[in-house]
Motif scaffolding. Structure first.
Motif, PDB file in Angstrom:
ATOM      1  N   GLY A 164       0.816  -1.204   0.000  1.00  9.76           N
ATOM      2  CA  GLY A 164       0.000   0.000   0.000  1.00  9.76           C
ATOM      3  C   GLY A 164       0.854   1.260   0.000  1.00  9.76           C
ATOM      4  N   TYR A 203      -2.270   4.539  -6.972  1.00  8.63           N
ATOM      5  CA  TYR A 203      -3.218   3.741  -6.188  1.00  8.63           C
ATOM      6  C   TYR A 203      -4.687   4.049  -6.451  1.00  8.63           C
ATOM      7  N   VAL A 246      -7.429   6.458  -2.703  1.00  8.99           N
ATOM      8  CA  VAL A 246      -6.209   6.692  -1.925  1.00  8.99           C
ATOM      9  C   VAL A 246      -5.789   8.148  -2.058  1.00  8.99           C
TER      10      VAL A 246
END
Length: 919
Positions: free
Chosen positions: A13, A604, A608
């Protein structure tokens, strides 16, 4: 392996990815800051114990600086201290000459006569020159100013034919003892002379002229005197000007005007300068100037301009003391100057070739982490063009169709369209960052009234405006169509490559910084495509590789930009948009330093990205709250307060004039406090209109335009009789002699004589249509305002100018008279002259009669006996007059400011004398 790496990267992430990149994002700037500010270890011994040869000693340099700035003191042009510095350096020059002769005599005794000669001149002369600045036409005149010149040569006519001039100024400005500006440079020159002349193997092929000029702060009078009147001026082929606008960090090269001198600078052991600084300074963005101007203008030779610029909060303040000069600064300057002089005086020197003039440089040059790089503009154009073509080829062959099912997105032309979108997104990102920081700047200044809260720490503005810049940048990407991360990478590369080529082809050498950012991005795209086949997300190591050079280069740019511009906001005027300037600089330099923020924002997806915007906005709010509670100033980063105690000799009025050169809050409250404490009973502060006709601040004209000052009536002084009025012991008189009116030609010819015993830095201002005068050959061909400023040697109390003026028409004059009658020719020929000057004995703390502490040299070696220092002090005290009302006021006001502000204000407290006379 490639596929697995791509998959692993995709699972990470954003926060884990940032954590992985954190060592680079933190380590690279930290390393760069350390390297950027690195200084050599100071040397204390005069002789190297291993070689038994002379070496440059910082301790010796600082002892000279201390003697000039603290033992002698505030060396303002026209003061007794100014004369004492002249006397001291004249004696020192003759000591050097005598030592030089002894060295040659000893060499004869040893059987090998050394080719070395030292000659000394004490030039004294008068003159005038035009000095335009800040869009204003200004004239300077000076009487009996001095220069001390030492020429070191091999003693032959051939050796004296071509010379390099190295210059520093002995004087200091009104509110400062000038330890760094410019006693440090004077001391470096003296130390270079000692080491060169005492090195047995050194024999100069070409001569070195050391010019210790004695009037730079009065607008470069003494360098103009040398450049126009000294008999050896025509031998100068190049020059090195040494200055200081700060007290810490390495000495910056900020002007270089020929390829030969850039080549010379490449020989120094610790280079610190870039074409960026050269182009920024040459553009006029920075309202600063040095003696460099006079050498270029009147000698028409090439040169280098170098200055210490770090921590310029102390520039032109009373804290410009040796104790505040960072260890290693003097050593850095001396080592570089010494290396330049060795090269320029050697057989390899380009000086003979410069006999035929010089051309402006077309050279890209920059220091990078201690290394110096240079190449020609033609090489740059070829290199950057090849790089642009290579970037286009790389992008064309590595681009992957994000939607192969769509015909419109096919390879033919599809990569161009998609990369144009990415380029547009990059431009929008930059604009978004600018908007974000300027919105926060508006809140800080207008909504909260807490502007300049970042002032005391140069880089603290990054904490306030950095999150806002990122939030603004990310917000714009929510408004554009989502683009593949790889396309954003390639679009960014093409943007930088095109910018590099465009800027270089229009003659801007600073294009190099874009090349330094683009090159590693090119490599990261190439290597990532080879390892992954150009599929999937970009590898994190590609981010690391592509980001390292922008981080290193950008951090250096940030340090230099904020070292210069943050302290500068404290002296650019109350009306200057300082908050928006600094906020914009955060955005601009940050965008350069973190270019890969753009592709990362598309890595992302929108959800995000929205979280990033929210988090950064929250951080921005916290930073606003933190900075709103901060005070802009502290004891080492002070507010500059300009205070004149004026005495009008034509009306008898006394006023206090108070101004500041920054827009930080709090001036009004400070003025109210001063008014209540020191003003006349029942008086209130009145804000003055600052324009060319406000004569109250003419001693600082045109810098006075930076201030929005206040005027406060002072109470009468019991039993005080001004010595400056007509009939007093030191009358300040403006008069016309040799006065002839030609009614037929409608002209008036006269000599304007200014007599000013006890008053220095005199200024006159008047409105007239000047047809001819002794100042220059091209007075304005119109009825205009004229400002003429004077700077002369101590004890000189008279100066004159001859002029012919056109008698104005009745209509122009009638508007100034309280009468309905048509004015006569004599009335129309009258000149209304504003005049003012500084009381030589009324400058605090420079004339406070405080005996300097001469018991210790601060750990530095002595350059004169205690007896000589005591002699200097006695001469100061013998020349001083008893405190007048201005100094009595300043002593109390200075104590009041210290107590009221806790030392956060540096006051320039000056007593002025002036008035208006019609002649």
């Amino acid at each position: 392996m490639s596929s697995k790496g791509a998959t692993t990267t995709a699972r990470w992430g954003p926060f884990k990815s940032l954590l992985v990149l954190a060592p680079l994002l933190i380590g690279a700037p930290t390393f760069t800051v350390y390297q950027h500010y690195a200084l050599p270890n100071p040397i204390t011994e005069l002789i190297n114990p291993q070689t038994n040869l002379p070496q440059l000693s910082e301790a010796q340099i600082l002892s000279y600086s201390k003697l000039l700035s603290e033992d002698i003191g505030y060396r303002t042009v026209g003061t007794i201290e100014h004369a004492l510095a002249d006397e001291w350096l004249t004696k020192k020059a003759h000591e050097i000459k005598n030592e030089c002769e002894e060295i040659v005599n000893r060499s004869k005794e040893n059987g090998k006569e050394r080719k070395l000669e030292c000659e000394v001149w004490r030039q004294q002369g008068s003159g005038s020159h035009r000095f335009d600045m800040m869009g204003k036409r200004l004239y300077k005149t000076y009487v009996d100013l001095t220069n001390i010149i030492i020429r070191v040569s091999n003693g032959t006519p051939e050796g004296k034919e071509h010379a390099v001039l190295v210059n520093a100024h002995l004087d200091s400005t009104l509110p400062s003892p000038g330890a760094a500006d410019d006693a440090l440079s004077v001391a470096v020159m003296l130390e270079c002379i000692r080491v060169l002349t005492n090195t047995p193997t050194w024999e100069p092929v070409h001569s070195i002229i050391f010019l210790f000029n004695h009037a730079e702060e009065s607008l470069q009078d003494a360098s103009q005197l040398f450049s126009t009147q000294h008999p050896i001026r025509d031998s100068v082929r190049a020059f090195i000007n040494l200055e200081a606008a700060g007290t810490v960090g390495p000495e910056l090269l900020f002007q270089a005007t020929s390829e030969q001198m850039i080549e010379a600078y490449s020989r120094v052991p610790r280079p610190f300068g870039t074409v960026v600084a050269n182009e920024v300074f040459s553009s006029g963005v920075l309202l600063s100037d040095t003696d460099f101007r006079q050498f270029e203008l009147y000698l028409n030779v090439t040169g280098l301009d170098m200055a210490v610029v770090g921590n310029s909060y102390m520039y032109h303040t009373r804290k410009d003391l040796v104790e505040n000069i960072q260890p290693g600064v003097a050593q850095h300057m001396a080592d570089n100057v010494h290396a330049l002089l060795l090269y320029l005086s050697s057989s390899e020197s380009p000086l003979p070739a410069l006999d035929f003039g010089y051309t402006r440089p077309s050279t890209v040059f920059f220091s990078h982490l201690g290394y110096f790089f240079k190449y020609s503009y033609s090489t740059a154009r070829i290199l950057y063009s090849i790089f642009l073509v290579a970037s286009l080829v790389l992008v064309a062959f590595t681009w992957q169709n994000p939607a192969p099912a769509l015909k419109s997105s096919g390879r033919r032309g599809g990569w161009i369209k998609e990369n144009l979108k990415a380029t547009g997104a990059a431009g929008v990102t930059f604009i978004g960052a600018l908007i974000g920081v300027n919105l926060v700047a508006a809140v800080m200044q207008y909504a909260l009234g807490r502007n300049m809260s970042w002032y005391a720490v140069e880089l603290s503005a990054l904490a306030l405006y950095g999150p806002a810049a990122l939030a603004g940048a990310f917000s714009t990407q929510l408004l554009v169509a989502r683009l593949p991360e790889r396309t954003m990478f390639s679009g960014l590369l093409l943007s930088l490559a095109f910018s590099t080529v465009f800027l270089q082809f229009i003659g801007i050498g600073s294009a190099a910084i874009f090349f330094l950012s683009a090159a590693p991005i090119f490599v990261s795209i190439l290597l990532d495509s080879l390892s992954t086949g150009g599929k999937g997300p970009m590898s994190l190591w590609a981010y690391a590789l592509g980001q390292i050079s922008p981080l290193l280069t950008g951090t250096q740019v940030i340090c230099t930009v904020f070292d210069v511009f943050v302290p500068l906001t404290g002296r650019t005027g109350r009306e200057a948009p300082a908050e928006h300037i600094i906020a914009s600089l955060v955005s601009i330099t940050g965008s350069y330093t973190l270019p890969l923020v753009l592709p990362f924002s598309h890595r992302y997806g929108p959800s995000v990205l929205k979280r990033f915007v929210v988090i950064l906005s929250a951080i921005t709010l916290v930073m606003v709250a933190v900075f709103a509670a901060r005070e802009p100033f502290d004891e080492l980063h002070q507010k500059r307060l300009f205070v004149l105690s004026s005495e009008n000799v034509t009306t008898g009025e006394r006023h206090l004039h108070i101004g500041a050169a920054d827009g930080a809050p709090g001036l009004e409250a400070l003025v109210e406090g001063i008014t209540a404490e020191f003003g006349a009973v029942g008086s209130s502060a009145v804000q003055e209109k600052m324009d060319d006709w406000n004569g109250d601040w003419d001693i600082l004209y045109p810098f006075s335009a930076f201030m929005s000052p206040y005027k406060v009536e002072l109470p009468p002084v019991k039993d005080y009789a001004s010595p400056y009025v007509v009939g007093g012991s030191m009358p300040f008189v403006i008069e016309a002699i040799n006065d002839v009116i030609d009614e037929g030609k409608q002209t008036r010819s006269l000599t304007l004589r200014v007599r000013h015993p006890g008053v220095i830095w005199t200024v006159i201002a008047f409105d007239a249509h000047v047809l001819w005068w002794t100042l220059d050959d091209s007075p304005p061909d119109e009825y205009a305002r004229h400002h003429i400023k004077e700077g002369s040697f101590y004890g000189v109390d008279t100066w004159t100018i001859d002029l012919v003026i056109r008698i104005p028409s009745p209509g122009i004059v009638a508007s100034t008279l309280d009468s309905d009658k048509v004015p006569s020719t004599k009335e129309r020929a009258q000149l209304k002259v504003n005049f003012m000057g500084v009381q030589e004995t009324a400058m605090w703390p420079g004339k406070s009669h405080r005996t300097p502490d001469t018991s210790s040299s601060g750990g530095h070696s002595q350059t004169s006996s205690d007896l000589y220092v005591a002699e200097l002090q006695k001469k100061r005290e013998d020349a001083a007059l008893p405190y007048g009302p201005a100094m009595q006021l300043f002593e109390k006001l200075d104590g009041w400011l210290e107590e009221r502000t806790g030392g956060k204000v540096d006051g320039m407290l000056v007593g002025s004398v002036g008035g208006i006379v019609v002649i």
